[in-house]
Design a protein around this motif. Sequence first.
Motif, PDB file in Angstrom:
ATOM      1  N   GLY A 225       0.694  -1.116   0.230  1.00 23.89           N
ATOM      2  CA  GLY A 225      -0.148   0.130   0.171  1.00 23.89           C
ATOM      3  C   GLY A 225       0.880   1.230   0.141  1.00 23.89           C
ATOM      4  O   GLY A 225       0.395   2.343  -0.334  1.00 23.89           O
ATOM      5  N   SER A 242      -3.446   3.699  -4.039  1.00 18.35           N
ATOM      6  CA  SER A 242      -3.556   3.094  -2.866  1.00 18.35           C
ATOM      7  C   SER A 242      -5.081   3.284  -2.557  1.00 18.35           C
ATOM      8  O   SER A 242      -5.502   4.389  -2.299  1.00 18.35           O
ATOM      9  CB  SER A 242      -2.756   3.439  -1.883  1.00 18.35           C
ATOM     10  N   GLN A 246     -11.599  -3.187   3.601  1.00 18.44           N
ATOM     11  CA  GLN A 246     -12.219  -3.581   4.616  1.00 18.44           C
ATOM     12  C   GLN A 246     -12.575  -4.885   4.826  1.00 18.44           C
ATOM     13  O   GLN A 246     -13.000  -5.563   3.911  1.00 18.44           O
ATOM     14  CB  GLN A 246     -13.160  -2.575   4.912  1.00 18.44           C
ATOM     15  N   ASP A 285     -12.629   0.507  -0.878  1.00 18.19           N
ATOM     16  CA  ASP A 285     -13.400   1.782  -0.740  1.00 18.19           C
ATOM     17  C   ASP A 285     -13.089   2.306  -2.233  1.00 18.19           C
ATOM     18  O   ASP A 285     -12.039   2.356  -2.878  1.00 18.19           O
ATOM     19  CB  ASP A 285     -12.433   2.345   0.189  1.00 18.19           C
ATOM     20  N   PRO A 286     -14.142   3.192  -2.616  1.00 19.17           N
ATOM     21  CA  PRO A 286     -14.104   3.728  -3.861  1.00 19.17           C
ATOM     22  C   PRO A 286     -13.179   5.125  -4.013  1.00 19.17           C
ATOM     23  O   PRO A 286     -13.576   5.899  -5.047  1.00 19.17           O
ATOM     24  CB  PRO A 286     -15.684   4.050  -4.111  1.00 19.17           C
ATOM     25  N   TYR A 287     -12.388   5.163  -3.350  1.00 18.24           N
ATOM     26  CA  TYR A 287     -11.467   6.356  -3.437  1.00 18.24           C
ATOM     27  C   TYR A 287     -10.113   6.139  -2.762  1.00 18.24           C
ATOM     28  O   TYR A 287      -9.789   5.389  -1.967  1.00 18.24           O
ATOM     29  CB  TYR A 287     -11.904   7.640  -2.504  1.00 18.24           C
ATOM     30  N   GLN A 288      -9.080   6.763  -3.420  1.00 19.00           N
ATOM     31  CA  GLN A 288      -7.620   6.742  -3.006  1.00 19.00           C
ATOM     32  C   GLN A 288      -7.745   7.186  -1.226  1.00 19.00           C
ATOM     33  O   GLN A 288      -8.234   7.941  -1.170  1.00 19.00           O
ATOM     34  CB  GLN A 288      -6.719   7.398  -3.804  1.00 19.00           C
ATOM     35  N   SER A 289      -7.011   6.366  -0.726  1.00 15.28           N
ATOM     36  CA  SER A 289      -6.608   6.720   0.747  1.00 15.28           C
ATOM     37  C   SER A 289      -5.505   5.934   1.371  1.00 15.28           C
ATOM     38  O   SER A 289      -5.210   4.949   1.154  1.00 15.28           O
ATOM     39  CB  SER A 289      -8.066   6.749   1.705  1.00 15.28           C
ATOM     40  N   TYR A 290      -4.985   6.673   2.317  1.00 17.08           N
ATOM     41  CA  TYR A 290      -4.133   5.823   3.434  1.00 17.08           C
ATOM     42  C   TYR A 290      -4.357   5.709   4.632  1.00 17.08           C
ATOM     43  O   TYR A 290      -3.614   5.350   5.605  1.00 17.08           O
ATOM     44  CB  TYR A 290      -2.548   6.663   3.454  1.00 17.08           C
ATOM     45  N   SER A 291      -5.929   6.094   4.891  1.00 16.79           N
ATOM     46  CA  SER A 291      -6.470   5.976   6.238  1.00 16.79           C
ATOM     47  C   SER A 291      -6.869   4.453   6.426  1.00 16.79           C
ATOM     48  O   SER A 291      -7.539   3.748   5.539  1.00 16.79           O
ATOM     49  CB  SER A 291      -7.594   6.763   6.105  1.00 16.79           C
ATOM     50  N   THR A 295     -15.353   2.097   7.583  1.00 17.07           N
ATOM     51  CA  THR A 295     -16.424   2.902   7.633  1.00 17.07           C
ATOM     52  C   THR A 295     -17.935   2.011   7.545  1.00 17.07           C
ATOM     53  O   THR A 295     -17.993   1.104   7.423  1.00 17.07           O
ATOM     54  CB  THR A 295     -16.500   3.594   6.249  1.00 17.07           C
ATOM     55  N   PRO A 297     -20.803   2.675   6.079  1.00 16.39           N
ATOM     56  CA  PRO A 297     -21.445   2.223   4.731  1.00 16.39           C
ATOM     57  C   PRO A 297     -20.870   0.942   4.224  1.00 16.39           C
ATOM     58  O   PRO A 297     -21.506   0.040   3.681  1.00 16.39           O
ATOM     59  CB  PRO A 297     -21.315   3.272   3.816  1.00 16.39           C
ATOM     60  N   THR A 298     -19.557   0.742   4.296  1.00 15.63           N
ATOM     61  CA  THR A 298     -19.120  -0.653   3.694  1.00 15.63           C
ATOM     62  C   THR A 298     -19.320  -1.567   4.807  1.00 15.63           C
ATOM     63  O   THR A 298     -19.651  -3.115   4.338  1.00 15.63           O
ATOM     64  CB  THR A 298     -17.414  -0.527   3.856  1.00 15.63           C
TER      65      THR A 298
END
Lengths: 403, 95
Positions: A225, A242, A246, A285-291, A295, A297-298
């Motif tokens: 990642g 990245s 989940q 998740d439908p967006y880039q993130s390093y978090s 969530t 919704p998931t």
Amino acid sequence: MQLFSNGQMWRSHELKPSYDVAIVGAGVHGLATAYYLGRLFGIRKIALLDKGYLGYGASGRNTAILRSNYRTPEGVRFYNAALKLYEGLSAELEWNLMFSQCGHLTLGHTDTAVAGLRVRAETNQLLGVDSRIIGPDEIQKLVPHIDCSSAPRYPIMAALYHPPGGIIRHDAVVWGLARACDRMGIEIHTRTEVTGFRVSGRKVESVITNRGEVAADTVVNATAGWASTICKMAGVSMPIVSHPLQACVTEPLKPFLNAVIVSASLHVYVNQTGRGELVIGSEIDPYQSYSMKGTLPTLEQMASSALELFPQLHHIRVLRQWAGICDMTPDFAPIIGRCEELDNFQVDVGWGTYGFKAAPAAGRYLAEAIATGKTPDIIAPFAPDRFRRRQLVGEKAAAAVSH
Amino acid sequence: MSFRIPCPQCGERSAYEFRFGGEVLTRPQAGADDDAWYHYSFVRRNEMGIQTEWWYHRFGCRQWLQAVRDTRANRVIRAYFPDGKEQTDLGTGES
Ligand SMILES: Cc1cc2nc3c(=O)[nH]c(=O)nc-3n(C[C@H](O)[C@H](O)[C@H](O)COP(=O)(O)OP(=O)(O)OC[C@H]3O[C@@H](n4cnc5c(N)ncnc54)[C@H](O)[C@@H]3O)c2cc1C
Ligand SMILES: [Zn+2]
């Protein structure tokens, strides 16, 4: 006789001024590369450098599904080599990896999905991988509690059945490889963050860390990642984004599910661990993130999709939910080998949501590439320059949600 | 903190109302060399930190906007329409 040993699985060390190989990232891929370098090629002056603890990355966060029923001949051949290595790894490491080859079912709920599964079955069979299409009757026999009726919104039409697929204990793989590396004198440095490289011409001279600088003949980026961040430090560009992935786990139930169930249409997969918990995973998740935060919704999506398959689980509670970071590539295939820009910088990245199952083969053949200077055929299709050559390895249909 | 995006048209909303459109890139000019197209087609900065991205407010005003976001914590620092105009108070009744 001592039943439980007090011995440490691996030791800590001071950093030496130089190593033959420095591997950034001590997840399953970094560890496997070090392990095969040491065991097969006698290269043991290796430092594994990891900013976290062992298993901090996706190697400690995945859902531990192993299989080899991919779509492209390149993919099938490679993942099958990995599966074969996993089959022998418990004995080799003298460490129980709890590999259960309970079988893997990819469900098809639409004509298009079933057509895609047929292509995979044909390719798999041509390459000697046990994989075939089965109908609802056989699915119901293998998985008595799954809802094969016409009641769900997307009834189950067929499945790609892959008997050698299954689940492994992911932490055990990481720990077993770490112990084996340690026994060969390979050094594992946790809490050691790589912050830069000293590059001169086409060569990485040394690796700069929060604990000092180390010189290395070869540097490997195995940070999944975080692959882009390490490549950027070396001045290497990467076709990677990245995304978090989940998963969640329920309270333990009596054993009732003895196969891995995947539904790409419902964006969910389910299996039951040896402890009885249900492990449920999602799509990225439908967006880039390093978090690495879960969530709601998931979680809702995982739960509602799992209930489409197993409505009787409606009263079961979720114990934990978590996320890991996945390095997605444009063709859903990994990027393995030497980077064009530098002579001694190797990558083993682009593992997306499916890299755990690949580690022994990636490590084994990257080790060979490092030791011999020649790229083995089995990993050649995944070379970093394939995007420049526009020779992609379209694995999306078999890798996107299927793990 | 949950992930929220301040749409310049609709105000602050959950990120799940939006579709992610990727990093903001500059399209090469016609006739650009292969290297430029390779970078545009495949290479991404994938910043662990602050980057500028496209977002489409699909369950809102159905407009594409750009957001400056910290990818470590999903914190949006700024969101605006690509033509740069502040359109927080259009009041056209059309959305
Ligand atoms: C929820 C989830 C489910 C998954 N399910 C499956 C599955 O069922 N089957 C499957 O095959 N795959 C699965 N995967 C994918 C799989 O887990 C990964 O592809 C694989 O574990 C990657 O291993 P790795 O060793 O390359 O990376 P990681 O295990 O992520 O290790 C990378 C390491 O790099 C270190 N690092 C990062 N930056 C630095 C730095 N600057 N300096 C030093 N070290 C650094 C990190 O600390 C980390 O330990 C899943 C992933 C997730 C998140
Ligand atoms: Zn809006």
